[in-house]
Design a protein around this motif. Structure first.
Motif, PDB file in Angstrom:
ATOM      1  N   ILE A 142      -2.991   4.809   5.456  1.00 24.57           N
ATOM      2  CA  ILE A 142      -4.450   4.282   5.652  1.00 24.57           C
ATOM      3  C   ILE A 142      -4.688   3.219   4.729  1.00 24.57           C
ATOM      4  CG2 ILE A 142      -6.690   4.515   6.376  1.00 24.57           C
ATOM      5  CD1 ILE A 142      -6.029   7.466   7.044  1.00 24.57           C
ATOM      6  N   LEU A 143      -4.807   1.883   5.078  1.00 30.05           N
ATOM      7  CA  LEU A 143      -5.415   1.030   4.188  1.00 30.05           C
ATOM      8  C   LEU A 143      -6.956   0.590   4.481  1.00 30.05           C
ATOM      9  CD1 LEU A 143      -2.503  -1.748   4.127  1.00 30.05           C
ATOM     10  CD2 LEU A 143      -3.097   0.154   2.471  1.00 30.05           C
TER      11      LEU A 143
ATOM     12  N   THR B 116      -4.633   5.405   1.532  1.00 34.71           N
ATOM     13  CA  THR B 116      -3.663   5.057   0.815  1.00 34.71           C
ATOM     14  C   THR B 116      -3.729   3.804  -0.197  1.00 34.71           C
ATOM     15  OG1 THR B 116      -2.231   5.867   2.579  1.00 34.71           O
ATOM     16  CG2 THR B 116      -1.241   4.421   1.162  1.00 34.71           C
ATOM     17  N   GLY B 117      -4.574   2.710   0.448  1.00 34.53           N
ATOM     18  CA  GLY B 117      -4.875   1.448  -0.396  1.00 34.53           C
ATOM     19  C   GLY B 117      -6.171   0.923  -0.190  1.00 34.53           C
TER      20      GLY B 117
ATOM     21  N   GLY C 217       9.038   2.456   2.695  1.00 36.05           N
ATOM     22  CA  GLY C 217       7.720   2.631   2.423  1.00 36.05           C
ATOM     23  C   GLY C 217       7.355   3.911   1.974  1.00 36.05           C
ATOM     24  N   THR C 218       6.145   4.038   1.631  1.00 37.74           N
ATOM     25  CA  THR C 218       5.704   5.450   0.980  1.00 37.74           C
ATOM     26  C   THR C 218       5.453   6.476   1.976  1.00 37.74           C
ATOM     27  OG1 THR C 218       3.396   4.655   1.138  1.00 37.74           O
ATOM     28  CG2 THR C 218       4.466   4.154  -0.922  1.00 37.74           C
TER      29      THR C 218
ATOM     30  N   LEU D 210      -1.753  -8.793   3.357  1.00 36.95           N
ATOM     31  CA  LEU D 210      -2.132  -7.695   4.179  1.00 36.95           C
ATOM     32  C   LEU D 210      -0.710  -7.234   4.608  1.00 36.95           C
ATOM     33  CD1 LEU D 210      -4.036  -5.484   5.603  1.00 36.95           C
ATOM     34  CD2 LEU D 210      -4.114  -7.491   7.510  1.00 36.95           C
ATOM     35  N   VAL D 211       0.123  -8.101   5.197  1.00 35.23           N
ATOM     36  CA  VAL D 211       1.315  -7.837   5.770  1.00 35.23           C
ATOM     37  C   VAL D 211       2.223  -7.294   4.706  1.00 35.23           C
ATOM     38  CG1 VAL D 211       3.662  -8.832   6.551  1.00 35.23           C
ATOM     39  CG2 VAL D 211       1.247  -9.531   7.757  1.00 35.23           C
ATOM     40  N   ARG D 212       2.241  -7.824   3.424  1.00 37.11           N
ATOM     41  CA  ARG D 212       3.102  -7.404   2.430  1.00 37.11           C
ATOM     42  C   ARG D 212       2.605  -5.792   2.204  1.00 37.11           C
ATOM     43  NH1 ARG D 212       2.895 -12.264  -0.060  1.00 37.11           N
ATOM     44  NH2 ARG D 212       1.243 -11.689  -1.452  1.00 37.11           N
ATOM     45  N   ALA D 213       1.325  -5.715   2.108  1.00 47.06           N
ATOM     46  CA  ALA D 213       0.792  -4.077   2.001  1.00 47.06           C
ATOM     47  C   ALA D 213       1.438  -3.114   2.931  1.00 47.06           C
ATOM     48  CB  ALA D 213      -0.593  -4.138   1.799  1.00 47.06           C
TER      49      ALA D 213
END
Length: 126
Positions: A79-80, A100-101, A124-125, A112-115
């Motif tokens: 969840i960003l 998450t961020g 990913g995490t 945003l796409v990179r994140a």
């Protein structure tokens, strides 16, 4: 395979910008206008990641994150938080709720796409 993303924001303009940026990046976005609507949309999907605003009517982002985390199927869904807020105590509250961020608006679509790729893409995490 494209990542499925649920984006929750009460601003139609932000939802439109997110939808465009996510589609251009090859993601499959679903949109909701607040936390309550986000939970309704979430009930019919298994997103690879969620993006949420904090300041929304009916259910704010903190309540939404807590409600998502209370569901066993979504305990590890990244969840960003995407918000205009930047206060450290709000970031800490979001992390405590299960975020998450944190990304501050206005957002750079490439960042945003990179994140999203970092938290939900291959390796990913999640």
């Amino acid at each position: 395979m494209s990542l499925s993303i649920l984006a929750v924001d009460d601003s139609r303009t932000i939802r439109d910008m997110l939808s465009l940026a996510l589609r251009q990046a090859g993601f499959s976005p679903s949109l909701a206008e607040d936390g309550m609507h986000g939970l309704e949309v979430l009930s019919g999907m298994a997103p690879d990641a969620i993006i949420t605003d904090i300041n929304m009517p009916r259910m704010d982002g903190f309540g939404f994150i807590e409600a998502v985390r209370s569901q066993p199927a979504h305990r590890t869904t990244p969840i960003l938080v995407l918000t205009t807020e930047s206060a450290p105590q709000l970031k800490a509250r979001a992390r405590s709720a299960g975020a998450t961020g944190w990304i501050v608006k206005p957002f750079d679509p490439e960042k945003l796409v990179r994140a999203l790729n970092m938290v939900a893409g291959p390796g990913g995490t999640r």
